[in-house]
Design a protein around this motif. Structure first.
Motif, PDB file in Angstrom:
ATOM      1  N   GLN A   7      82.324  14.439 -99.619  1.00  0.00           N
ATOM      2  CA  GLN A   7      82.814  15.395 -98.662  1.00  0.00           C
ATOM      3  C   GLN A   7      84.389  15.686 -98.850  1.00  0.00           C
ATOM      4  O   GLN A   7      85.183  14.782 -98.679  1.00  0.00           O
ATOM      5  N   ARG A  49      81.891  20.744 -99.492  1.00  0.00           N
ATOM      6  CA  ARG A  49      81.460  20.665 -98.008  1.00  0.00           C
ATOM      7  C   ARG A  49      80.288  19.916 -97.961  1.00  0.00           C
ATOM      8  O   ARG A  49      79.452  19.828 -99.016  1.00  0.00           O
ATOM      9  N   ASP A  51      77.433  20.025 -96.542  1.00  0.00           N
ATOM     10  CA  ASP A  51      76.180  20.878 -96.545  1.00  0.00           C
ATOM     11  C   ASP A  51      75.897  21.258 -98.022  1.00  0.00           C
ATOM     12  O   ASP A  51      74.597  21.381 -98.481  1.00  0.00           O
ATOM     13  N   ASN A  70      71.295  12.748 -92.931  1.00  0.00           N
ATOM     14  CA  ASN A  70      70.697  13.863 -92.070  1.00  0.00           C
ATOM     15  C   ASN A  70      70.736  15.182 -93.204  1.00  0.00           C
ATOM     16  O   ASN A  70      69.724  15.980 -93.113  1.00  0.00           O
ATOM     17  N   SER A 158      76.614  10.237 -81.552  1.00  0.00           N
ATOM     18  CA  SER A 158      77.185   9.136 -82.062  1.00  0.00           C
ATOM     19  C   SER A 158      77.514   8.257 -80.915  1.00  0.00           C
ATOM     20  O   SER A 158      76.672   7.425 -80.325  1.00  0.00           O
ATOM     21  N   SER A 159      78.558   8.494 -80.185  1.00  0.00           N
ATOM     22  CA  SER A 159      78.923   7.650 -78.824  1.00  0.00           C
ATOM     23  C   SER A 159      78.027   8.191 -77.715  1.00  0.00           C
ATOM     24  O   SER A 159      77.897   7.549 -76.686  1.00  0.00           O
ATOM     25  N   GLY A 160      77.768   9.446 -77.849  1.00  0.00           N
ATOM     26  CA  GLY A 160      77.114  10.296 -76.393  1.00  0.00           C
ATOM     27  C   GLY A 160      78.135  10.975 -75.642  1.00  0.00           C
ATOM     28  O   GLY A 160      77.586  11.689 -74.772  1.00  0.00           O
ATOM     29  N   THR A 162      79.985  13.448 -76.330  1.00  0.00           N
ATOM     30  CA  THR A 162      79.929  15.025 -76.141  1.00  0.00           C
ATOM     31  C   THR A 162      78.688  15.451 -75.332  1.00  0.00           C
ATOM     32  O   THR A 162      78.836  16.508 -74.704  1.00  0.00           O
TER      33      THR A 162
HETATM   34  O1  PRT Z   1      83.092  21.015 -93.438  1.00  0.00           O
HETATM   35  P1  PRT Z   1      81.867  20.156 -93.704  1.00  0.00           P
HETATM   36  O2  PRT Z   1      80.712  21.037 -93.505  1.00  0.00           O
HETATM   37  O3  PRT Z   1      81.921  19.357 -94.674  1.00  0.00           O
HETATM   38  O4  PRT Z   1      81.846  19.135 -92.400  1.00  0.00           O
HETATM   39  P2  PRT Z   1      80.778  19.248 -91.008  1.00  0.00           P
HETATM   40  O5  PRT Z   1      81.724  19.644 -89.971  1.00  0.00           O
HETATM   41  O6  PRT Z   1      79.702  19.829 -91.248  1.00  0.00           O
HETATM   42  O7  PRT Z   1      80.517  17.880 -91.006  1.00  0.00           O
HETATM   43  P3  PRT Z   1      81.320  16.222 -90.322  1.00  0.00           P
HETATM   44  O8  PRT Z   1      82.518  16.133 -90.884  1.00  0.00           O
HETATM   45  O9  PRT Z   1      81.455  16.720 -88.912  1.00  0.00           O
HETATM   46  O10 PRT Z   1      80.123  15.439 -90.404  1.00  0.00           O
HETATM   47  C1  PRT Z   1      79.730  14.893 -91.286  1.00  0.00           C
HETATM   48  C2  PRT Z   1      78.609  13.856 -91.395  1.00  0.00           C
HETATM   49  O11 PRT Z   1      79.100  12.779 -90.661  1.00  0.00           O
HETATM   50  C3  PRT Z   1      77.356  14.226 -90.707  1.00  0.00           C
HETATM   51  O12 PRT Z   1      76.584  15.154 -91.465  1.00  0.00           O
HETATM   52  C4  PRT Z   1      76.760  12.981 -90.107  1.00  0.00           C
HETATM   53  O13 PRT Z   1      75.961  12.440 -91.365  1.00  0.00           O
HETATM   54  C5  PRT Z   1      77.897  12.210 -90.026  1.00  0.00           C
HETATM   55  N1  PRT Z   1      78.350  11.986 -88.498  1.00  0.00           N
HETATM   56  C6  PRT Z   1      78.325  10.831 -87.868  1.00  0.00           C
HETATM   57  C7  PRT Z   1      78.572  12.987 -87.417  1.00  0.00           C
HETATM   58  C8  PRT Z   1      78.797  12.151 -86.632  1.00  0.00           C
HETATM   59  N2  PRT Z   1      78.611  10.709 -86.722  1.00  0.00           N
HETATM   60  C9  PRT Z   1      78.884  13.035 -85.232  1.00  0.00           C
HETATM   61  N3  PRT Z   1      79.449  12.346 -84.088  1.00  0.00           N
HETATM   62  N4  PRT Z   1      78.600  14.278 -87.608  1.00  0.00           N
HETATM   63  C10 PRT Z   1      78.960  15.060 -86.662  1.00  0.00           C
HETATM   64  N5  PRT Z   1      79.045  14.305 -85.314  1.00  0.00           N
HETATM   65  C11 PRT Z   1      79.264  15.246 -84.116  1.00  0.00           C
HETATM   66  C12 PRT Z   1      78.341  15.996 -83.539  1.00  0.00           C
HETATM   67  O14 PRT Z   1      77.863  16.830 -84.027  1.00  0.00           O
HETATM   68  C13 PRT Z   1      78.893  16.109 -82.099  1.00  0.00           C
HETATM   69  O15 PRT Z   1      79.145  17.342 -81.819  1.00  0.00           O
HETATM   70  O16 PRT Z   1      80.116  14.622 -82.969  1.00  0.00           O
HETATM   71  C14 PRT Z   1      79.574  14.927 -81.735  1.00  0.00           C
HETATM   72  C15 PRT Z   1      78.953  13.982 -81.166  1.00  0.00           C
HETATM   73  O17 PRT Z   1      79.673  12.668 -81.218  1.00  0.00           O
HETATM   74  P4  PRT Z   1      79.447  11.879 -79.958  1.00  0.00           P
HETATM   75  O18 PRT Z   1      80.332  10.718 -80.498  1.00  0.00           O
HETATM   76  O19 PRT Z   1      80.587  12.447 -78.733  1.00  0.00           O
HETATM   77  O20 PRT Z   1      78.375  11.452 -79.471  1.00  0.00           O
END
Ligand code: PRT
Ligand code: ZN
Length: 283
Positions: A7, A49, A51, A70, A158-160, A162
């Motif tokens: 990434q 990226r 994705d 995922n 992850s932490s919950g 959000t």
């Molecule tokens: O730009 P690019 O497309 O490369 O990045 P992206 O924005 O799509 O992904 P990114 O960097 O956010 O996440 C990359 C990967 O990290 C994800 O595909 C997961 O495999 C992993 N990962 C681990 C997470 C999280 N933890 C995570 N907490 N990806 C996203 N989150 C986001 C989630 O979407 C939510 O908005 O964090 C928020 C929830 O976090 P909590 O801790 O509040 O529960």
């Protein structure tokens, strides 16, 4: 020559680079390009990226990739998952409004669910024989219920934190994920050999991350009981001290039960306990 896709920026970038660096692979050149040559191993690093990583690996643009399970599951492309890497851990869950008295998964029948992971969600709904309307959005999924776009969401947790911030609660955990090393399914013999070398290094690093190196002084007569508590990998190393009644014991311990073990050793008379980080564990 191998190429590994990681990434470019985001949650997996830093730990991917750290894992490569710990394996003796650093990107050469000071500023980041799309592709960087690596020092220390015949490999190029391709920054993408997340994705796009499963597709790049499926097509053979990169032979290897580091990406969340995922993304691999969602894209459904033909790649081989070689090994989980122990970071980027999260889950994808169904979440509903906090105020809802959630009766069970059947509640989702006829509901509208917002997500960025429609394929994984579809699989889950089919398995549970639920008919729901999947509404695919690219980002900010968690705000969809508040703005009236959906009744529920299916998103990464992850932490919950959000979910709580958006007055939502997790009700079904559907998919568990972490970063994984993936490979193109038709690697050449040479690339397979290099990949095996890389996996050997990654395995050593990941195993050592869960371990601590512990050394302490202990009365000689307590050694058999101490060995029963901390058998170590083969058996603990015992070194003599100038004092004939004492010795020094050295052992590698999984860090989950480190403090339990240390308390038990102290009860046996262990003193001067040093706990050291383990750089690498090569078996
Ligand atoms: O730009 P690019 O497309 O490369 O990045 P992206 O924005 O799509 O992904 P990114 O960097 O956010 O996440 C990359 C990967 O990290 C994800 O595909 C997961 O495999 C992993 N990962 C681990 C997470 C999280 N933890 C995570 N907490 N990806 C996203 N989150 C986001 C989630 O979407 C939510 O908005 O964090 C928020 C929830 O976090 P909590 O801790 O509040 O529960
Ligand atoms: Zn992404």
């Amino acid at each position: 020559m191998l190429r590994i896709a990681i990434q470019a920026k985001g949650r997996l970038n830093e730990e991917s680079l750290t894992l490569l660096a710990d394996a003796g692979i650093t990107a050469s050149g000071s500023h980041r390009k799309l592709i960087a040559k690596a020092d220390g191993f015949p490999i190029d690093i391709l920054y993408l990226r997340d994705d796009d990583i499963p597709q790049a690996v499926a097509m053979g643009v990169a032979q290897l990739g580091i990406v969340g399970q995922n993304e691999v599951a969602e894209k459904g492309l033909q790649v081989t998952q070689l090994m989980p890497l122990g970071f980027g851990k999260c889950r994808i869950s169904l979440a509903v409004r906090q105020s809802l008295d959630y009766p069970g998964v059947q509640w989702f029948n006829g509901k509208r669910i917002a997500t960025s992971y429609p394929a994984i969600l579809k699989g889950y709904l089919n398995d549970n024989k639920i008919q729901a309307d999947i509404h695919t959005i690219a980002g900010s999924v968690e705000v969809a219920p508040a703005v009236g776009m959906a009744d529920a969401i299916f998103d990464i947790v992850s932490s919950g934190g959000t979910l709580v911030q958006n007055s939502l609660k997790e009700v079904e955990e559907v998919f568990q994920s972490q970063a994984v090393l993936i490979a193109n399914s038709n690697l050449s013999q040479q690339d397979t050999d290099l990949t095996k070398k890389l996996m050997f290094r990654f395995n050593s690093i990941i195993q050592s991350r869960g371990m601590k190196y512990v050394l302490f002084n202990i009365p000689k007569d307590a050694v058999p009981r101490a060995t029963a508590i901390i058998p170590g990998m083969k058996s603990p190393t015992i070194l003599p001290l100038a004092n004939p009644y004492w010795c020094s014991m050295h052992v590698v311990i999984p860090k989950q039960n480190l403090w339990d073990k240390i308390e038990q050793l102290k009860e046996l008379g262990a003193e001067d306990i040093l706990v050291l980080a383990l750089e690498n564990l090569i078996r």
